[in-house]
Scaffold this motif. Structure first.
Motif, PDB file in Angstrom:
ATOM      1  N   PRO A 641       0.842  -1.201   0.000  1.00 28.79           N
ATOM      2  CA  PRO A 641       0.000   0.000   0.000  1.00 28.79           C
ATOM      3  C   PRO A 641       0.879   1.253   0.000  1.00 28.79           C
ATOM      4  CG  PRO A 641      -0.056  -1.056   2.139  1.00 28.79           C
ATOM      5  CD  PRO A 641       0.685  -1.986   1.243  1.00 28.79           C
ATOM      6  N   PRO A 642       0.476   2.347  -0.636  1.00 30.94           N
ATOM      7  CA  PRO A 642       1.270   3.594  -0.645  1.00 30.94           C
ATOM      8  C   PRO A 642       1.274   4.225   0.746  1.00 30.94           C
ATOM      9  CG  PRO A 642      -0.864   3.966  -1.631  1.00 30.94           C
ATOM     10  CD  PRO A 642      -0.790   2.516  -1.332  1.00 30.94           C
ATOM     11  N   SER A 643       2.249   5.022   0.955  1.00 32.34           N
ATOM     12  CA  SER A 643       2.296   5.758   2.228  1.00 32.34           C
ATOM     13  C   SER A 643       1.084   6.651   2.337  1.00 32.34           C
ATOM     14  CB  SER A 643       3.589   6.597   2.286  1.00 32.34           C
ATOM     15  OG  SER A 643       3.616   7.371   3.477  1.00 32.34           O
ATOM     16  N   ARG A 644       0.454   6.635   3.477  1.00 33.56           N
ATOM     17  CA  ARG A 644      -0.749   7.405   3.770  1.00 33.56           C
ATOM     18  C   ARG A 644      -1.909   6.906   2.899  1.00 33.56           C
ATOM     19  NH1 ARG A 644       0.176   9.867   8.403  1.00 33.56           N
ATOM     20  NH2 ARG A 644      -1.520  11.287   7.910  1.00 33.56           N
ATOM     21  N   GLY A 645      -1.840   5.628   2.534  1.00 35.78           N
ATOM     22  CA  GLY A 645      -2.925   5.070   1.715  1.00 35.78           C
ATOM     23  C   GLY A 645      -3.205   3.604   2.045  1.00 35.78           C
ATOM     24  N   GLN A 646      -4.184   3.033   1.324  1.00 39.82           N
ATOM     25  CA  GLN A 646      -4.568   1.628   1.532  1.00 39.82           C
ATOM     26  C   GLN A 646      -4.528   0.878   0.187  1.00 39.82           C
ATOM     27  OE1 GLN A 646      -6.971   4.084   2.606  1.00 39.82           O
ATOM     28  NE2 GLN A 646      -5.946   4.236   4.597  1.00 39.82           N
ATOM     29  N   LEU A 647      -4.428  -0.479   0.310  1.00 42.28           N
ATOM     30  CA  LEU A 647      -4.402  -1.380  -0.858  1.00 42.28           C
ATOM     31  C   LEU A 647      -5.432  -2.497  -0.631  1.00 42.28           C
ATOM     32  CD1 LEU A 647      -3.126  -2.447  -3.507  1.00 42.28           C
ATOM     33  CD2 LEU A 647      -1.493  -3.713  -2.082  1.00 42.28           C
ATOM     34  N   SER A 648      -6.338  -2.715  -1.631  1.00 45.23           N
ATOM     35  CA  SER A 648      -7.356  -3.792  -1.548  1.00 45.23           C
ATOM     36  C   SER A 648      -7.273  -4.617  -2.839  1.00 45.23           C
ATOM     37  CB  SER A 648      -8.758  -3.196  -1.390  1.00 45.23           C
ATOM     38  OG  SER A 648      -9.714  -4.251  -1.394  1.00 45.23           O
ATOM     39  N   CYS A 649      -6.984  -5.936  -2.691  1.00 50.20           N
ATOM     40  CA  CYS A 649      -6.762  -6.800  -3.869  1.00 50.20           C
ATOM     41  C   CYS A 649      -7.742  -7.982  -3.881  1.00 50.20           C
ATOM     42  CB  CYS A 649      -5.331  -7.347  -3.874  1.00 50.20           C
ATOM     43  SG  CYS A 649      -4.055  -6.066  -4.003  1.00 50.20           S
ATOM     44  N   SER A 650      -8.054  -8.441  -5.106  1.00 56.61           N
ATOM     45  CA  SER A 650      -8.808  -9.702  -5.302  1.00 56.61           C
ATOM     46  C   SER A 650      -7.947 -10.616  -6.157  1.00 56.61           C
ATOM     47  CB  SER A 650     -10.148  -9.435  -6.000  1.00 56.61           C
ATOM     48  OG  SER A 650      -9.932  -8.903  -7.283  1.00 56.61           O
ATOM     49  N   HIS A 651      -7.806 -11.894  -5.706  1.00 53.45           N
ATOM     50  CA  HIS A 651      -6.899 -12.837  -6.360  1.00 53.45           C
ATOM     51  C   HIS A 651      -7.703 -14.018  -6.899  1.00 53.45           C
ATOM     52  CE1 HIS A 651      -3.746 -10.467  -4.521  1.00 53.45           C
ATOM     53  NE2 HIS A 651      -4.294 -10.673  -3.320  1.00 53.45           N
ATOM     54  N   VAL A 652      -7.754 -14.176  -8.229  1.00 50.45           N
ATOM     55  CA  VAL A 652      -8.506 -15.264  -8.869  1.00 50.45           C
ATOM     56  C   VAL A 652      -7.719 -16.559  -8.843  1.00 50.45           C
ATOM     57  CG1 VAL A 652      -9.612 -16.057 -11.002  1.00 50.45           C
ATOM     58  CG2 VAL A 652      -9.714 -13.643 -10.362  1.00 50.45           C
ATOM     59  N   HIS A 653      -6.414 -16.476  -9.145  1.00 52.95           N
ATOM     60  CA  HIS A 653      -5.602 -17.689  -9.285  1.00 52.95           C
ATOM     61  C   HIS A 653      -4.473 -17.739  -8.261  1.00 52.95           C
ATOM     62  CE1 HIS A 653      -7.714 -18.366 -12.990  1.00 52.95           C
ATOM     63  NE2 HIS A 653      -7.344 -17.173 -13.464  1.00 52.95           N
ATOM     64  N   GLY A 654      -4.488 -16.921  -7.246  1.00 51.81           N
ATOM     65  CA  GLY A 654      -3.426 -16.897  -6.224  1.00 51.81           C
ATOM     66  C   GLY A 654      -2.955 -15.469  -6.007  1.00 51.81           C
ATOM     67  N   ASN A 655      -2.272 -15.275  -4.875  1.00 51.02           N
ATOM     68  CA  ASN A 655      -1.852 -13.917  -4.513  1.00 51.02           C
ATOM     69  C   ASN A 655      -0.932 -13.321  -5.563  1.00 51.02           C
ATOM     70  OD1 ASN A 655      -3.335 -14.106  -2.209  1.00 51.02           O
ATOM     71  ND2 ASN A 655      -1.601 -14.646  -0.876  1.00 51.02           N
ATOM     72  N   PHE A 656      -1.365 -12.169  -6.095  1.00 49.95           N
ATOM     73  CA  PHE A 656      -0.596 -11.399  -7.072  1.00 49.95           C
ATOM     74  C   PHE A 656      -0.254 -12.230  -8.301  1.00 49.95           C
ATOM     75  CE2 PHE A 656       0.358  -9.640  -2.825  1.00 49.95           C
ATOM     76  CZ  PHE A 656      -0.250  -8.406  -2.961  1.00 49.95           C
ATOM     77  N   MET A 657      -1.245 -13.118  -8.663  1.00 50.55           N
ATOM     78  CA  MET A 657      -1.099 -13.917  -9.883  1.00 50.55           C
ATOM     79  C   MET A 657      -1.938 -13.289 -11.005  1.00 50.55           C
ATOM     80  SD  MET A 657       0.940 -16.404  -9.226  1.00 50.55           S
ATOM     81  CE  MET A 657       1.616 -17.442  -7.927  1.00 50.55           C
ATOM     82  N   TYR A 658      -1.836 -13.932 -12.181  1.00 51.88           N
ATOM     83  CA  TYR A 658      -2.547 -13.452 -13.365  1.00 51.88           C
ATOM     84  C   TYR A 658      -4.022 -13.159 -13.063  1.00 51.88           C
ATOM     85  CZ  TYR A 658      -4.936 -13.733 -17.859  1.00 51.88           C
ATOM     86  OH  TYR A 658      -5.743 -13.504 -18.935  1.00 51.88           O
ATOM     87  N   ASN A 659      -4.450 -11.956 -13.528  1.00 51.21           N
ATOM     88  CA  ASN A 659      -5.828 -11.473 -13.385  1.00 51.21           C
ATOM     89  C   ASN A 659      -6.160 -11.013 -11.968  1.00 51.21           C
ATOM     90  OD1 ASN A 659      -7.053 -11.116 -15.783  1.00 51.21           O
ATOM     91  ND2 ASN A 659      -8.104 -13.110 -15.821  1.00 51.21           N
ATOM     92  N   SER A 660      -5.135 -10.976 -11.039  1.00 50.67           N
ATOM     93  CA  SER A 660      -5.382 -10.323  -9.740  1.00 50.67           C
ATOM     94  C   SER A 660      -5.559  -8.825  -9.992  1.00 50.67           C
ATOM     95  CB  SER A 660      -4.205 -10.557  -8.785  1.00 50.67           C
ATOM     96  OG  SER A 660      -4.113 -11.919  -8.419  1.00 50.67           O
ATOM     97  N   THR A 661      -6.477  -8.183  -9.273  1.00 52.60           N
ATOM     98  CA  THR A 661      -6.695  -6.734  -9.393  1.00 52.60           C
ATOM     99  C   THR A 661      -6.539  -6.100  -8.021  1.00 52.60           C
ATOM    100  OG1 THR A 661      -9.065  -7.014  -9.085  1.00 52.60           O
ATOM    101  CG2 THR A 661      -8.267  -7.009 -11.342  1.00 52.60           C
TER     102      THR A 661
END
Length: 763
Positions: A641-661
Motif C-alpha cells: 500500500p502507498p504511504s498514507r494510503g490503503q491497498l485492496s486486492c482480489s486474487h482469482v488464481h493466487g496472490n498477485f497472480m494473473y488477473n489479480s486486481t
C-alpha cells in the motif's frame, strides 16, 4: 288453342285451358297475406314473395312448401299477363328452369326445354361469369321485358310460384290431367275410360283346351293389359302363340293355342328278331314303347325296348340280332383242326374235329360243337410229346432251357451257366432224347480268386469271405489310426474279373487350416506329419510394444482343428491422459487411443505457464514419458500500500497472480497521484505503476511533475499554486480511472500503454 300454345303447354309438363286472350280480362284479385302476395286467374293461381329475396334453391323450397313449385311458363299469354301483373323488382324473379347435366330442364316435370318454348333475351344464355345454371324473368324491365336470362343460382331474387288444380293422383294415374277454367278434365290413356279414368277395358275370358295357362291381371281379370302365357305338358307341342295380351280394343292379341302329342319315326323288327309296341297317344307318338327280341342262337345287341320321348326321338339306337359266337379254335401243337360252319365262322352250329402228328398222342375230345350258349362242347384237346426227368441249376449257376414240345420233353435243350464271379466245370448244355434221357453228366460252378490284400501303413484291414479267402464276393474294409485320414476307398470287393474294386488306399495325417502370423507378430511352427497336419505345433509372439491376446501356442488335433483361436497382437495401452487445468491436450494415435506410439502435446491458456515437458509419448511398457505437468498462473511483483494510503486486492488464481486486481485509496487530506486500479497481466507485469498519496499543497508538485511529465509542464512555464496542484492531482486521478475504463483487460504489458500525452488530451 293454337299449335304454338299447345306446344308450350306440353313442354311445361301439363296443359292449361286459358282460352285465347281471356286471361287478360279475367278478374284479378291481389291480396297481401303475410310475406305472400298472390294473383288468381281462372282455376290456378300465381304467387310471389313480396318481402324476402332468396337464392334459387331457397326460392324453390319456398314455392314447394306453400304452393306447387316455381312457375313453369306455358305460353306468350302467360308471359304478357305476368309482366303486366307483377310489380317491378330490381333483382327480378326466379322461375322453374335449371341446367341439369348440361341441359335446360323444367324442374317440376324433369322435361327438357324445347326449342319452340324458349323465351331467352337477346344474347342469352351466355353463362358470362360461369356457373349461371338458373333462370330469371325480366318483369317490367325497360329492355327485353318478360324475357329470360341465365343467372348464378347463388344470387337472391323474388320467388315466382304457381298453385295447380291437378294433383298427383288426379285421373286415377291412368290419364293426363288437363287444366281447365275453374277445374280440370282427364284425358285417359288407352285401355281406360270414365270421368276419372277409373274404368278398364274388358276382354273375353280364355278357356284353353289341353294347354296350361298362367295369367297376370294388373287391373282386373281378363282386362286391359292382362297377359296369359300358355304351355303344353311334356310330350306335347303348342299350335299357336305362346303369349296373349288383352288390347285396348277389347280383343286378345292372338287366337287361343292348342296342344298335340309329339310324333316319333315308325320302327321295324330287326333281322332274326321280333317287334312288340304299345301306343298311348297315337301310333309311334309320345309315350309309345316298343320291345325287341331275337331267335334261338342269336342275341340282341342294343336296348331291349325304346320309348318315344318328348323331343320326338326314340331313346337309344336301333338294336339288332347277332349270331352267338364261340371262341375261335386252333389246331393243337403237332396236331390238325377240321371245321364246318352253318351261320358263320366259329358261330352257333359250327363243329370241329382234332388229330395229332406221328409220335404225339391226342389228349382230350376228338370233336367239339358251338352251342347257343356261346361255348364249345368238351375240353380243348392237345398233342403231348415224350418227357425227360426235370433238371435243376447247379449251385451259384443258372439253367436256361428251350422246350419245343413241352417242359423237359423230347427236343428240349438246357444250357448251363454260372453267376458272375463263378466259372463252369463240366458240359455247357444237355438235350432230352427220344429215349426220355439227357445227354452227358450234371456240371458245377466254382468261385473266382483275387490277389491277397494287406493293411495300409498307419491303418488296419478287416475282411469277410463268402466263398473262400480273397475270392469273388470277399469284402475288405480299411481304417486309419487316430489323427490319420483314409485316402482312397473305405472298402474293396473282389469282382467277377478276379480283381479288387478301387485303388489301394493309404492313411495320411489329418490337416488343419493353414495359420499365419498375426499383425505385428511372428509365428514359429514344427511339423511331425506334414505342414499344418495332425501333431503340428505353432508358437506365436508379438513385436515390441504389442501384447499377445489369446494362446501363445496351438496344436493341430486329430479332428483337423487347432486347440484354440488365432491370437492377436494388440498395442500396449497407456493410461488415458487429460488436459491440465487451464490448458489444452492434442494427441496423435498410431495404434489406438492412448496406446503404444501415441504422442500428446500440452499447452496452456493465456496467463498460465506450463510446468513440465510440453509433450509425452506412450512407451512399450505401457507408461508415459516424463512426469505429470500442470498450468500455473503467471505471477506479478508483490504490491505494497502507498504511504498514507490503503491497498485492496482480489486474487482469482493466487496472490498477485494473473488477473489479480488491486485498488488504491488515500487517507483524508491526501490526493492519489496515479492509477486507482491495477491488474496483473499475462506478461507478469502490472498494467500501471502503483500510485502515491500526496498532501493537498505545493510539496507534492515535484511528485506530480515527476509522474505526469513535469518537463512538459516546466517548458510551458506553468506556475501552479497549492490549489491548482490539488486540482491537477484530482484530474490525474480521474484520468487514470478513465484509462481503466477504456482498457480494463489489456495484457499488452507495461505502464506505457496509455501515454501521458493521451491523458493530457483527456484533461
Amino acid at each position: 288453342m293454337d299449335e304454338g300454345t299447345a306446344a308450350g303447354l306440353q313442354s311445361a309438363g301439363r296443359t292449361r285451358a286459358l282460352g285465347s286472350r281471356d286471361i287478360c280480362y279475367l278478374g284479378i284479385a291481389a291480396i297481401a297475406w303475410g310475406a305472400v302476395t298472390w294473383v288468381e286467374v281462372g282455376a290456378w293461381t300465381y304467387h310471389y314473395s313480396d318481402q324476402g329475396d332468396y337464392t334459387w334453391e331457397q326460392a324453390r323450397n319456398y314455392c314447394q312448401t306453400f304452393f306447387t313449385d316455381l312457375v313453369a311458363i306455358q305460353n306468350k299469354q302467360e308471359i304478357e299477363y305476368l309482366n303486366a301483373s307483377l310489380p317491378f323488382h330490381r333483382r327480378y324473379y326466379w322461375i322453374g328452369i335449371r341446367k341439369l347435366g348440361g341441359t335446360w330442364t323444367w324442374v317440376g316435370t324433369k322435361k327438357v326445354l324445347t326449342k319452340e318454348a324458349e323465351n331467352w333475351a337477346a344474347g342469352e344464355p351466355n353463362n358470362r361469369r360461369s356457373n349461371q345454371d338458373c333462370v330469371e324473368i325480366y318483369i317490367k324491365r325497360q329492355q327485353e321485358s318478360g324475357k329470360w336470362n341465365d343467372e348464378n343460382c347463388k344470387q337472391k331474387k323474388k320467388a315466382l310460384c304457381y298453385q295447380a288444380s291437378c294433383q298427383p293422383f288426379s285421373c286415377s294415374q291412368r290419364g293426363e290431367c288437363v287444366e281447365t277454367i275453374g277445374s280440370y278434365r282427364c284425358q285417359c290413356y288407352p285401355g281406360f275410360h270414365g270421368p276419372e279414368c277409373e274404368d278398364v277395358v274388358q276382354c273375353a275370358e280364355l278357356e284353353p283346351e289341353g294347354a296350361h295357362m298362367n295369367c297376370s291381371h294388373p287391373y282386373r281379370d281378363f282386362s286391359y293389359n292382362s297377359t296369359c302365357v300358355f304351355r303344353c305338358r311334356e310330350g306335347f307341342e303348342r299350335r299357336g302363340a305362346g303369349t296373349l295380351r288383352c288390347l285396348a280394343s277389347q280383343q286378345w292379341s292372338a287366337e287361343t293355342p292348342t296342344c298335340t302329342a309329339i310324333s316319333c319315326p315308325a320302327l321295324s323288327a330287326p333281322d332274326r328278331g321280333q317287334l312288340n309296341c304299345s301306343h298311348l297317344h297315337g301310333d309311334f307318338a309320345f309315350g309309345s314303347t316298343c320291345a325287341f327280341s331275337c331267335q334261338t342262337g342269336f342275341v340282341l345287341t342294343g336296348l331291349e325296348s325304346r320309348e318315344c320321348m318328348a323331343t320326338g326321338t326314340w331313346t337309344g339306337d336301333a338294336p339288332r340280332c347277332e349270331v352267338i359266337t364261340c371262341p375261335m379254335l386252333s389246331a393243337p401243337d403237332r396236331g390238325q383242326l377240321n371245321c364246318s360252319h352253318l351261320n358263320g365262322n366259329f358261330a352257333f352250329g359250327s363243329t370241329c374235329a382234332f388229330s395229332c402228328q406221328t409220335g404225339f398222342a391226342l389228349m382230350g375230345s376228338e370233336s367239339r360243337e358251338c352251342t347257343a350258349m356261346g361255348t364249345w362242347t368238351g375240353d380243348a384237346p392237345r398233342c403231348e410229346a415224350i418227357a425227360c426227368p426235370v433238371l435243376s441249376a447247379p449251385d451259384w449257376g443258372q439253367l436256361n432251357c428251350s422246350h419245343l414240345h413241352g417242359t423237359f420233353a423230347f427236343g428240349s435243350t438246357c444250357a448251363f451257366s454260372c453267376q458272375t464271379g463263378f466259372v463252369l466245370t463240366g458240359l455247357e448244355s444237355r438235350e432230352c432224347m427220344a429215349t426220355g434221357t439227357w445227354t452227358g453228366n450234371a456240371p458245377h460252378c466254382e468261385a473266382i480268386a483275387c490277389p491277397v490284400l494287406s493293411a495300409p501303413v498307419q491303418g488296419q484291414l478287416n475282411c469277410s469271405h463268402l466263398h473262400g479267402d480273397f475270392t469273388f464276393g470277399s469284402m475288405c474294409a480299411f481304417s486309419c489310426q487316430m489323427g490319420f485320414a483314409l485316402m482312397g476307398p473305405e472298402r474293396r470287393e473282389c469282382t467277377a474279373m478276379g480283381s479288387w474294386t478301387g485303388d489301394t488306399p493309404r492313411c495320411e495325417a489329418i490337416t488343419c487350416p493353414v495359420l499365419s502370423a498375426p499383425d505385428r507378430g511372428k509365428m514359429n511352427c514344427s511339423h511331425l506329419n506334414g505342414n499344418f497336419a495332425f501333431g503340428s505345433m505353432c508358437v506365436f509372439s508379438c513385436e515390441t510394444g504389442f501384447a499377445l491376446t489369446g494362446l501363445e501356442s496351438q496344436e493341430c488335433t486329430a479332428m483337423g482343428t487347432w486347440t484354440g483361436d488365432v491370437p492377436r497382437c494388440k498395442a500396449v495401452a497407456c493410461p488415458v491422459l487429460s488436459a491440465p487445468d487451464w490448458g489444452q491436450l492434442n494427441c496423435s494415435h498410431l495404434h489406438g487411443d492412448f496406446a503404444f506410439g501415441s504422442t500428446c502435446a500440452f499447452s496452456c491458456q493465456i496467463g498460465f505457464a506450463l510446468t513440465g515437458p510440453d509433450s509425452r509419448e506412450c512407451t512399450a511398457m505401457g507408461t508415459w514419458t516424463g512426469d505429470t505437468l500442470r498450468c500455473e498462473a503467471i505471477s506479478c511483483p508483490v504490491l505494497e500500500p502507498p504511504s498514507r494510503g490503503q491497498l485492496s486486492c482480489s486474487h482469482v488464481h493466487g496472490n498477485f497472480m494473473y488477473n489479480s486486481t488491486c485498488t488504491f485509496s488515500c487517507e483524508e487530506g491526501f490526493v492519489r497521484m496515479g492509477a486507482e486500479v491495477v491488474r496483473c497481466a499475462a506478461t507478469g507485469n502490472w498494467t500501471r505503476h502503483p500510485p502515491v498519496c500526496a498532501e493537498d499543497g505545493a510539496p507534492f508538485l515535484k511528485q506530480v511533475l515527476a509522474y505526469s511529465s513535469g518537463t512538459a509542464l516546466a517548458v510551458a512555464g506553468i506556475v501552479l499554486s497549492g490549489t491548482v496542484i490539488a486540482l491537477l492531482a484530482k484530474r490525474l486521478s480521474n484520468r487514470e480511472e478513465k484509462k481503466q475504463l477504456l482498457n480494463p483487460t489489456s495484457d499488452l504489458g507495461s505502464p506505457g500503454i496509455f501515454t501521458n500525452a493521451a491523458y493530457d488530451a483527456n484533461l
